[in-house]
Design an enzyme around this catalytic site. Structure first.
Site, mmCIF file in Angstrom:
data_model
loop_
_atom_site.group_PDB
_atom_site.id
_atom_site.type_symbol
_atom_site.label_atom_id
_atom_site.label_comp_id
_atom_site.label_asym_id
_atom_site.label_seq_id
_atom_site.Cartn_x
_atom_site.Cartn_y
_atom_site.Cartn_z
ATOM 1 N N GLY A 1 7.563 10.753 11.402
ATOM 2 C CA GLY A 1 6.429 10.726 10.489
ATOM 3 C C GLY A 1 6.761 11.272 9.114
ATOM 4 O O GLY A 1 7.269 12.372 9.000
ATOM 5 N N SER A 2 6.476 10.528 8.043
ATOM 6 C CA SER A 2 6.919 10.977 6.727
ATOM 7 C C SER A 2 6.404 10.053 5.627
ATOM 8 O O SER A 2 5.550 9.203 5.858
ATOM 9 C CB SER A 2 8.442 11.026 6.688
ATOM 10 O OG SER A 2 8.962 9.788 7.140
ATOM 11 N N ARG A 3 6.987 10.218 4.427
ATOM 12 C CA ARG A 3 6.634 9.382 3.288
ATOM 13 C C ARG A 3 7.836 9.269 2.362
ATOM 14 O O ARG A 3 8.664 10.182 2.297
ATOM 15 C CB ARG A 3 5.469 10.012 2.530
ATOM 16 C CG ARG A 3 4.786 9.058 1.555
ATOM 17 C CD ARG A 3 3.579 9.702 0.946
ATOM 18 N NE ARG A 3 3.846 10.213 -0.386
ATOM 19 C CZ ARG A 3 3.057 11.080 -1.004
ATOM 20 N NH1 ARG A 3 2.009 11.560 -0.401
ATOM 21 N NH2 ARG A 3 3.350 11.461 -2.224
ATOM 22 N N LEU B 1 5.005 6.398 6.306
ATOM 23 C CA LEU B 1 5.600 5.976 7.572
ATOM 24 C C LEU B 1 4.892 6.681 8.731
ATOM 25 O O LEU B 1 4.861 7.912 8.781
ATOM 26 C CB LEU B 1 7.090 6.323 7.622
ATOM 27 C CG LEU B 1 8.026 5.692 6.602
ATOM 28 C CD1 LEU B 1 7.939 6.370 5.244
ATOM 29 C CD2 LEU B 1 9.468 5.763 7.111
#
Length: 232
Positions: A189-191, A102
């Site tokens: 912001g991430s996953r 993301l």
């Protein structure tokens, strides 16, 4: 349909977790506008971006046993086999792993990939490396869930990114959850990783865009051969 109703349908609601951040951004813009009258208007872009970041659109989730839907919006950054994090308790053998990366421009609401009972939730502190890196799965701060579905246990891991500093999980151990239901949020912001049975076949490929709660990642009840993909 009135003009007002038509406009309202085009406006995406903001998740309640974002209200405080939007208010803070508005306050900052007001102060900047007062102190820097000539360029202060630029700061009004900040609350607009924050509201955009915390947007929470409605989604239409396909409901059928065996379907595993994307838990997040973003780019499919990995499709392959990997050993799940130990805290999931899913064993030490490789499983099919699908990662969704993301960016700050993606919707950051996390949605349940399957319907079932939340068997385990484990928060693991860690680093804040670029979430697109392979080692982020083991080294970064993360929150891991195991959902016991009718088709077996599914692992779902929220991973903090380079500028993400807060993982939120709304789900609780023992509760029943429906596929597509909102269960968490990662700020800035991430996953998100999904772990399913090793013999499962992915219906998506690396580089593809996924829509949280809508894109089907895996169909555990399907016997079709592995799909091929074309990039255009």
């Amino acid at each position: 349909m009135s003009i007002v109703s038509s406009i309202r349908k085009q406006i995406t609601p903001i998740h309640p977790e974002g209200f405080l951040f939007v208010a803070g951004a508005v306050l900052l813009a007001l102060v900047a506008d007062w102190l820097l009258p000539r360029v202060g208007w630029i700061f009004w872009l900040l609350p607009l971006f924050v509201a955009y970041f915390f947007r929470d659109p409605k989604r239409v989730t396909p409901l059928r046993e065996g379907l595993v839907v994307s838990p997040a919006d973003g780019r499919v950054s990995f499709v392959g086999h990997a050993v799940p994090p130990p805290e999931l308790g899913l064993g030490d053998q490789p499983m099919l792993m699908i990662s969704i990366f993301l960016s700050v421009f993606d919707v950051h609401i996390n949605r349940a990939p399957v319907s079932g009972r939340v068997r385990r939730i484990v928060y693991t502190p860690g680093l804040f490396l670029n979430a697109d890196l392979d080692k982020a799965s083991k080294d970064n701060e993360r929150n891991s869930l195991v959902i016991e579905s009718s088709s077996g246990a599914i692992g779902c891991v929220q991973i903090a990114g380079l500028i993400a500093r807060r993982i939120l999980c709304f789900a609780k151990e023992g509760e029943e959850i429906i596929a597509g239901a909102r269960f968490g949020l990662i700020r800035f912001g991430s996953r998100t990783d999904v772990y399913v049975a090793v013999e499962a076949r992915a219906l998506v490929t690396e580089g593809q865009r996924a829509i949280g709660g809508e894109t089907v990642l895996v169909d555990l009840r399907s016997s079709e051969p592995q799909r091929s993909f074309r990039l255009d």
